[in-house]
Scaffold this active site. Structure first.
Site, PDB file in Angstrom:
ATOM      1  N   GLY A 199       0.812  -1.206   0.000  1.00 45.51           N
ATOM      2  CA  GLY A 199       0.000   0.000   0.000  1.00 45.51           C
ATOM      3  C   GLY A 199       0.844   1.252   0.000  1.00 45.51           C
ATOM      4  N   THR A 230       3.071   4.186  -1.397  1.00 43.33           N
ATOM      5  CA  THR A 230       3.176   4.912  -2.657  1.00 43.33           C
ATOM      6  C   THR A 230       4.514   5.643  -2.719  1.00 43.33           C
ATOM      7  OG1 THR A 230       2.048   6.838  -1.707  1.00 43.33           O
ATOM      8  CG2 THR A 230       0.681   5.201  -2.821  1.00 43.33           C
ATOM      9  N   ALA A 267      -1.815  -1.831  -4.619  1.00 42.31           N
ATOM     10  CA  ALA A 267      -2.982  -1.018  -4.949  1.00 42.31           C
ATOM     11  C   ALA A 267      -2.718   0.423  -4.536  1.00 42.31           C
ATOM     12  CB  ALA A 267      -4.236  -1.541  -4.243  1.00 42.31           C
ATOM     13  N   PHE A 314      -6.897   1.061  -1.208  1.00 45.81           N
ATOM     14  CA  PHE A 314      -7.567  -0.178  -0.822  1.00 45.81           C
ATOM     15  C   PHE A 314      -9.028   0.037  -0.435  1.00 45.81           C
ATOM     16  CE2 PHE A 314      -3.223  -1.537  -0.652  1.00 45.81           C
ATOM     17  CZ  PHE A 314      -3.260  -2.896  -0.934  1.00 45.81           C
ATOM     18  N   HIS A 337      -5.280  15.007   1.214  1.00 44.63           N
ATOM     19  CA  HIS A 337      -4.718  14.099   2.208  1.00 44.63           C
ATOM     20  C   HIS A 337      -4.284  14.872   3.450  1.00 44.63           C
ATOM     21  CE1 HIS A 337      -4.593  11.106  -1.018  1.00 44.63           C
ATOM     22  NE2 HIS A 337      -4.377  10.202  -0.085  1.00 44.63           N
ATOM     23  N   HIS A 338      -4.012  14.112   4.493  1.00 43.44           N
ATOM     24  CA  HIS A 338      -3.514  14.670   5.746  1.00 43.44           C
ATOM     25  C   HIS A 338      -2.163  15.349   5.531  1.00 43.44           C
ATOM     26  CE1 HIS A 338      -0.742  11.217   5.923  1.00 43.44           C
ATOM     27  NE2 HIS A 338      -1.771  10.529   5.456  1.00 43.44           N
ATOM     28  N   LYS A 373       1.368  13.361   4.656  1.00 44.10           N
ATOM     29  CA  LYS A 373       1.641  12.575   3.447  1.00 44.10           C
ATOM     30  C   LYS A 373       2.796  13.209   2.686  1.00 44.10           C
ATOM     31  CE  LYS A 373      -0.470  10.504  -0.655  1.00 44.10           C
ATOM     32  NZ  LYS A 373       0.096   9.176  -0.336  1.00 44.10           N
ATOM     33  N   THR A 401      -3.274   7.272  -5.908  1.00 41.84           N
ATOM     34  CA  THR A 401      -4.641   7.125  -6.412  1.00 41.84           C
ATOM     35  C   THR A 401      -4.912   8.107  -7.539  1.00 41.84           C
ATOM     36  OG1 THR A 401      -5.398   6.402  -4.233  1.00 41.84           O
ATOM     37  CG2 THR A 401      -7.083   7.170  -5.766  1.00 41.84           C
TER      38      THR A 401
END
Length: 222
Positions: A54, A56, A80, A83, A110-111, A114, A121
């Site tokens: 998961g 990235t 992915a 998820f 995003h938070h 990140k 995504t």
């Protein structure tokens, strides 16, 4: 520290080799950061452990090398960009709409912690949209001038992508389409990180049944 116990009484290990020797896992789940995954994932494959990824921020070249190593070792990998079932459906719906609209933009939220931007995504969404169209979207018909550098975001195939980073978000995304006299907005909201768990569990159960090498995208398991 190696040999110590972490939250929930789970053991901590200093290396992949140490963990494999102690636990002998068949599957490992990696939700870390790219810098850690670059070392951990090849080590897992070398030990015959199937990773569910998961994380990235890995480059295409790094994923290609990992795919080749896994095929040589006969180990399946699954990755992915998201998820959450809703996020997977959003990407599918966006690809469908991409065939019918000539203008599109993506906003991902995003938070504040990140590290990579845009999100995996968002990148995968744009990739699927361009593939569905068989080419680029339309560019704006004017010669734009940005008063603030990058205020229009990064772009791929004339799909501008904007990244928001601040407290209050988990992982949200909007895909905007425009046509004569109308717009279409596709949205996904992650209210809590628990939304990722059904997809992670599904991948962990199914990864050993996949072909050796890298499989990408939760929709391949649905």
């Amino acid at each position: 520290l190696p040999g110590s116990v972490g939250e929930g009484g789970l053991p901590l290990f200093g290396s992949v080799a140490e963990a494999v020797a102690a636990v002998a896992p068949q599957v490992a789940i990696d939700f870390t950061v790219a810098a850690a995954a670059r070392a951990n994932l090849p080590a897992l494959v070398e030990h015959g452990v199937a990773p569910v990824i998961g994380t990235t921020g890995l480059t295409e070249e790094e994923l290609d090398r990992l795919d080749q190593q896994a095929k040589e070792r006969g180990v399946p990998l699954f990755m992915a960009p998201n998820f959450a079932i809703g996020a997977v459906l959003l990407m599918r719906f966006a690809a469908e709409a991409a065939r019918l609209f000539d203008y599109a933009e993506v906003i991902e939220y995003h938070h504040e912690n990140k590290r990579d931007a845009p999100s995996g995504t968002a990148l995968k969404t744009v990739e699927r949209m361009l593939a569905a169209r068989g080419g680029k979207f339309h560019d704006t018909p004017v010669d734009e001038h940005e008063l603030l550098e990058r205020s229009r975001g990064g772009a791929d195939g004339f799909v501008h992508v904007h990244s928001v980073r601040m407290p209050g978000f988990v992982a949200d995304q909007d895909v905007l389409f425009g046509g004569p006299g109308e717009t279409l907005r596709l949205s996904h909201r992650s209210i809590d990180r628990s939304c990722f768990m059904p997809g992670v569990v599904l991948a962990a159960k199914r990864v050993l049944g996949l072909e050796p090498g890298l499989t990408v995208g939760l929709d391949s398991l649905l």
